[in-house]
Design a protein around this motif. Sequence first.
Motif, PDB file in Angstrom:
ATOM      1  N   GLY A  66      -9.895   4.274  -2.162  1.00 13.11           N
ATOM      2  CA  GLY A  66     -11.030   3.737  -2.815  1.00 13.11           C
ATOM      3  C   GLY A  66     -11.024   5.669  -3.180  1.00 13.11           C
ATOM      4  N   VAL A  67     -10.367   5.695  -3.975  1.00  9.54           N
ATOM      5  CA  VAL A  67     -10.856   7.276  -4.581  1.00  9.54           C
ATOM      6  C   VAL A  67     -10.126   7.189  -6.645  1.00  9.54           C
ATOM      7  CG1 VAL A  67      -9.883   9.805  -5.156  1.00  9.54           C
ATOM      8  CG2 VAL A  67     -10.266   9.037  -2.176  1.00  9.54           C
ATOM      9  N   ASP A  68     -10.874   7.385  -7.173  1.00 10.75           N
ATOM     10  CA  ASP A  68     -11.058   7.704  -8.138  1.00 10.75           C
ATOM     11  C   ASP A  68      -9.550   8.617  -8.577  1.00 10.75           C
ATOM     12  OD1 ASP A  68     -10.752   7.370 -10.742  1.00 10.75           O
ATOM     13  OD2 ASP A  68     -12.664   7.349 -11.175  1.00 10.75           O
ATOM     14  N   CYS A  69      -8.411   8.084  -8.889  1.00  8.47           N
ATOM     15  CA  CYS A  69      -7.022   8.730  -9.474  1.00  8.47           C
ATOM     16  C   CYS A  69      -7.043   9.570 -10.425  1.00  8.47           C
ATOM     17  CB  CYS A  69      -6.265   7.760  -9.897  1.00  8.47           C
ATOM     18  SG  CYS A  69      -5.047   7.192  -8.064  1.00  8.47           S
ATOM     19  N   ARG A  70      -8.674   9.213 -11.286  1.00  4.07           N
ATOM     20  CA  ARG A  70      -9.114  10.568 -12.251  1.00  4.07           C
ATOM     21  C   ARG A  70      -9.110  11.822 -11.913  1.00  4.07           C
ATOM     22  NH1 ARG A  70     -13.014   6.030 -15.787  1.00  4.07           N
ATOM     23  NH2 ARG A  70     -13.282   6.408 -13.342  1.00  4.07           N
ATOM     24  N   ASN A  71     -10.074  11.967 -10.509  1.00  4.09           N
ATOM     25  CA  ASN A  71      -9.948  13.045 -10.175  1.00  4.09           C
ATOM     26  C   ASN A  71      -9.532  13.665  -9.564  1.00  4.09           C
ATOM     27  OD1 ASN A  71     -12.771  14.951 -10.084  1.00  4.09           O
ATOM     28  ND2 ASN A  71     -13.922  12.971 -10.356  1.00  4.09           N
ATOM     29  N   TYR A  72     -10.173  14.855  -8.525  1.00  3.76           N
ATOM     30  CA  TYR A  72      -9.519  15.789  -7.633  1.00  3.76           C
ATOM     31  C   TYR A  72      -9.284  14.788  -6.146  1.00  3.76           C
ATOM     32  CZ  TYR A  72     -10.620  19.927 -10.155  1.00  3.76           C
ATOM     33  OH  TYR A  72      -9.754  21.010 -11.107  1.00  3.76           O
ATOM     34  N   GLY A  73      -8.763  15.272  -5.644  1.00  4.92           N
ATOM     35  CA  GLY A  73      -8.714  14.197  -4.501  1.00  4.92           C
ATOM     36  C   GLY A  73      -7.347  14.062  -3.513  1.00  4.92           C
ATOM     37  N   ILE A  74      -7.120  13.596  -2.344  1.00 11.73           N
ATOM     38  CA  ILE A  74      -5.974  13.311  -1.410  1.00 11.73           C
ATOM     39  C   ILE A  74      -4.858  14.141  -2.061  1.00 11.73           C
ATOM     40  CG2 ILE A  74      -4.785  11.569  -0.789  1.00 11.73           C
ATOM     41  CD1 ILE A  74      -6.751   9.236  -2.010  1.00 11.73           C
ATOM     42  N   MET A  75      -4.594  15.406  -1.222  1.00 12.34           N
ATOM     43  CA  MET A  75      -4.053  16.185  -1.447  1.00 12.34           C
ATOM     44  C   MET A  75      -2.229  15.605  -1.064  1.00 12.34           C
ATOM     45  SD  MET A  75      -3.656  20.200  -0.764  1.00 12.34           S
ATOM     46  CE  MET A  75      -2.873  20.054   1.222  1.00 12.34           C
ATOM     47  N   ASP A  76      -2.432  15.164  -0.004  1.00 13.34           N
ATOM     48  CA  ASP A  76      -0.968  14.400   0.129  1.00 13.34           C
ATOM     49  C   ASP A  76      -0.499  13.039  -0.456  1.00 13.34           C
ATOM     50  OD1 ASP A  76      -1.079  16.028   2.553  1.00 13.34           O
ATOM     51  OD2 ASP A  76      -0.772  14.390   4.211  1.00 13.34           O
ATOM     52  N   GLY A  77      -1.416  12.508  -1.469  1.00 16.33           N
ATOM     53  CA  GLY A  77      -1.099  11.287  -1.946  1.00 16.33           C
ATOM     54  C   GLY A  77      -1.384  10.249  -1.843  1.00 16.33           C
ATOM     55  N   ILE A  78      -1.668   9.723  -3.166  1.00 11.07           N
ATOM     56  CA  ILE A  78      -1.931   7.764  -2.687  1.00 11.07           C
ATOM     57  C   ILE A  78      -1.598   7.955  -1.975  1.00 11.07           C
ATOM     58  CG2 ILE A  78      -3.695   8.304  -5.020  1.00 11.07           C
ATOM     59  CD1 ILE A  78      -2.057   6.576  -6.311  1.00 11.07           C
ATOM     60  N   PRO A  79      -2.103   6.378  -0.673  1.00 12.82           N
ATOM     61  CA  PRO A  79      -1.454   5.629   0.045  1.00 12.82           C
ATOM     62  C   PRO A  79      -0.381   5.435  -0.857  1.00 12.82           C
ATOM     63  CG  PRO A  79      -3.249   5.619   0.135  1.00 12.82           C
ATOM     64  CD  PRO A  79      -4.089   6.207  -0.919  1.00 12.82           C
ATOM     65  N   GLU A  80      -0.710   3.725  -1.190  1.00 12.69           N
ATOM     66  CA  GLU A  80       0.351   3.297  -2.083  1.00 12.69           C
ATOM     67  C   GLU A  80       1.596   4.053  -2.088  1.00 12.69           C
ATOM     68  OE1 GLU A  80      -3.313   4.065  -2.811  1.00 12.69           O
ATOM     69  OE2 GLU A  80      -3.691   2.520  -4.405  1.00 12.69           O
ATOM     70  N   ALA A  81       1.383   5.558  -2.936  1.00 15.98           N
ATOM     71  CA  ALA A  81       2.854   6.227  -3.598  1.00 15.98           C
ATOM     72  C   ALA A  81       2.984   6.759  -2.046  1.00 15.98           C
ATOM     73  CB  ALA A  81       2.552   7.145  -3.988  1.00 15.98           C
ATOM     74  N   ARG A  82       2.979   7.177  -1.031  1.00 13.11           N
ATOM     75  CA  ARG A  82       3.403   7.630   0.325  1.00 13.11           C
ATOM     76  C   ARG A  82       3.632   6.344   0.861  1.00 13.11           C
ATOM     77  NH1 ARG A  82       1.189  11.687   2.971  1.00 13.11           N
ATOM     78  NH2 ARG A  82       1.658  10.340   4.646  1.00 13.11           N
ATOM     79  N   ARG A  83       3.217   4.982   0.313  1.00 12.72           N
ATOM     80  CA  ARG A  83       4.660   4.334   1.214  1.00 12.72           C
ATOM     81  C   ARG A  83       5.577   4.177   0.393  1.00 12.72           C
ATOM     82  NH1 ARG A  83      -0.494   0.580   1.996  1.00 12.72           N
ATOM     83  NH2 ARG A  83       0.515  -0.249   0.320  1.00 12.72           N
ATOM     84  N   LEU A  84       5.338   3.905  -0.982  1.00  8.79           N
ATOM     85  CA  LEU A  84       6.568   3.908  -1.993  1.00  8.79           C
ATOM     86  C   LEU A  84       7.750   5.019  -1.776  1.00  8.79           C
ATOM     87  CD1 LEU A  84       8.044   1.727  -4.281  1.00  8.79           C
ATOM     88  CD2 LEU A  84       6.243   3.034  -6.123  1.00  8.79           C
ATOM     89  N   LEU A  85       7.297   5.627  -1.395  1.00 12.95           N
ATOM     90  CA  LEU A  85       8.255   7.603  -1.617  1.00 12.95           C
ATOM     91  C   LEU A  85       8.858   7.163  -0.017  1.00 12.95           C
ATOM     92  CD1 LEU A  85       9.195   9.596  -3.840  1.00 12.95           C
ATOM     93  CD2 LEU A  85       7.622   7.833  -4.634  1.00 12.95           C
ATOM     94  N   ALA A  86       7.315   7.153   0.890  1.00 17.89           N
ATOM     95  CA  ALA A  86       8.299   6.646   2.222  1.00 17.89           C
ATOM     96  C   ALA A  86       9.606   5.676   2.714  1.00 17.89           C
ATOM     97  CB  ALA A  86       7.513   6.714   3.414  1.00 17.89           C
ATOM     98  N   ASP A  87       9.484   4.696   1.756  1.00 17.94           N
ATOM     99  CA  ASP A  87      10.697   3.399   2.130  1.00 17.94           C
ATOM    100  C   ASP A  87      11.828   3.825   1.397  1.00 17.94           C
ATOM    101  OD1 ASP A  87       8.745   1.850   3.218  1.00 17.94           O
ATOM    102  OD2 ASP A  87       8.234   0.943   1.648  1.00 17.94           O
ATOM    103  N   MET A  88      11.231   4.852   0.243  1.00 19.41           N
ATOM    104  CA  MET A  88      12.500   5.718  -0.455  1.00 19.41           C
ATOM    105  C   MET A  88      13.257   6.653   0.249  1.00 19.41           C
ATOM    106  SD  MET A  88      12.684   7.000  -4.442  1.00 19.41           S
ATOM    107  CE  MET A  88      13.730   7.819  -5.599  1.00 19.41           C
ATOM    108  N   SER A  89      12.667   7.339   0.848  1.00 16.54           N
ATOM    109  CA  SER A  89      13.351   8.522   1.733  1.00 16.54           C
ATOM    110  C   SER A  89      13.976   8.016   3.145  1.00 16.54           C
ATOM    111  CB  SER A  89      12.182   9.267   2.321  1.00 16.54           C
ATOM    112  OG  SER A  89      11.946  10.057   0.841  1.00 16.54           O
ATOM    113  N   GLU A  90      13.076   6.171   3.438  1.00 19.92           N
ATOM    114  CA  GLU A  90      13.682   6.042   4.761  1.00 19.92           C
ATOM    115  C   GLU A  90      12.639   6.181   5.911  1.00 19.92           C
ATOM    116  OE1 GLU A  90      17.949   4.433   4.741  1.00 19.92           O
ATOM    117  OE2 GLU A  90      17.808   6.103   2.991  1.00 19.92           O
TER     118      GLU A  90
END
Length: 427
Positions: free
Chosen positions: A66-90
Amino acid sequence: MKAYTEMTREELLQEQAALQAKFEEIKGKGLKLDMSRGKPSNAQLELSNGMMDVLTSESDMVCEAGVDCRNYGIMDGIPEARRLLADMSEVPEKNILIYGNSSLNVMYDTVARAMTMGVCGHTPWGKLDKVKFLCPVPGYDRHFGITEFFGIEMINVPLLETGPDMDMVEKLVSEDDSIKGIWCVPKYSNPTGISYSDETVLRFAHLKPAAPDFRIFWDNAYSIHHLYDDDQDVILELLTECEKAGNEDLVYKFISTSKVSFPGSGIAAMAASEANLADARKAMFYQTIGHDKLNQLRHVRFFRDMDGMREHMRKHADILRPKFEAVLDVLDQELGGLGIGSWVKPKGGYFISFDSLEGCAKKIVAKAKEAGVTMTGAGATFPYGKDPKDSNIRIAPSFPTPEELALAAEVFVLSVKLVSLEKLLAQ
Ligand SMILES: Cc1ncc(COP(=O)(O)O)c(C=O)c1O
């Protein structure tokens, strides 16, 4: 053809005269070819051009949280990118931390943090008299560049077909608490193309280092970079194996989409235990208010999931495979059986590694340059740029066109032959 090593002096001289004439002819063509760096070609970059269209001024730029990606926020990465890179990293999503555009930058930061702040509460490496790293060789020049930059002493460990010489690794890390890390490229290694065996991964997971702040720097840069659909290397996932061995803090895994989407404009991530990630986050908090979320969103909208990414990697492989095969064919045809070099046929990654007769690599690279072909500097694959045998040469076939590669490979084998003949005749 007879092996050079079995030829008489007259035969060697005859061969030399014929090859020298051929070399002069090629030199006259004024070639300007580059097999030095593992850069994707333009055709590969174009595969990801669609990424530039998935976000427009009309797009919804709010991420799953629910965070606007154009603005500040979410230091760990957006959830959908975390999921993708976690899958890539197994690894599970909780074990991933998204960074900026380059994994090398994350590795540099990780060493810099250890030097200045220490690892998980231990003495900063910069305050210790001596800090050492194990460096499987041949390896990636930029890894060695980071540790050299920080004044860390590097110790060569032979890279075998199964991975680093684990007898040596186990002995050294268990006896010397000034050894704080090891550089690893576990899959389709840069430059030899080998992947670590299960036994090697398990031995890494069960390491008993003398230093409590010893870490394995596991750079899985080529994790999904296969050349063949039906013949792929699969390696055990190290973080899981470390957890099973009760050693979960032992590894930092690094990954990026540099050679999936755009080098320099991809997403990088670190996968590690929760304690290691908490340690990294402490510094990140002061380093940035957040990484580029629009780029993260763009990547997820373009690839969607791992299936999408794997499909995309097949397109890369279709472009890369003929290039690797073109070079390997020339090596086989021209150097096979001559006894003046060896190489491994990689199943993925970005490089072919060539080992010449001892004391010839520098001269071969110089000779190829004389005829207009730039290779990676000999020695670059070793710490301090010093290959003790002066024999390893890294061939990077990704960037030139197949036609250019055929020519460049011809110049290379000619250079190998001429320099080897010179050595054999001088003996
Ligand atoms: C083993 C290895 N790690 C890391 C990198 C660079 O990765 P990034 O672009 O994510 O910094 C490369 C690039 O050649 C590489 O070969």
